[in-house]
Scaffold this motif. Sequence first.
Motif: not given
Length: 206
Positions: A115-125
């Motif tokens: 689960m990676r964080k992209y910017g301040s408002d998005r996560w991607e699993i």
Amino acid sequence: MMNRRALAGLLFLSLPMSALAQLKLPELPSFGAVMEQLPFKTMESTRISMDIRSVFGGQEYDIRDSFARIDLNVRPDAGGRYRCSGDVDGRYLTGEIEPYGDSFRLWGSGLNIDMRKYGSDRWEISGFVDEADGSKHISIALRQRWGPGTYSIFESGLSADVSRFGKDASISGDMDPKRFGKKSLAILGLFVAVLEAEADKPQPKP
């Protein structure tokens, strides 16, 4: 000079009715057959109704969805890690979620998910899940809606909202069981629980 199409049309119209009745025109495909050839199909929907509750003052988090038969527990561990265990549709699941940078990785039997964080408002699993019908790759983007802890999810076979109520959370929506399995749904719940646990940690005083 009359072209071939016009001539063929005149010959067709000049045929007697008895001859026209004996003509065999090609059979048109049924509506269902046409729909099967289209690039999109109607989603076979299964309801998602998952609760993620903080227990013992945030020392543990329970994840339950009675429709999907999911009953899991997440516990903070040393080094910022989390341990998870429980039952998913009659199959035992256990694993460990470890942080690296702003991201997290879930390890376990048949599990290798990030689960990676992209910017301040998005996560991607994303990663591979050992579902009951074989290994499947999942990719789920959680986009923040109104504020921290609230997300919208729109993926192929999955449409859901993550809401937050104090230290608790819920996931509601619909999924296509042919594209998105129960173990994948459980993993989504695990990561949402981790996000809740991270948000519930005491913040250092300035």
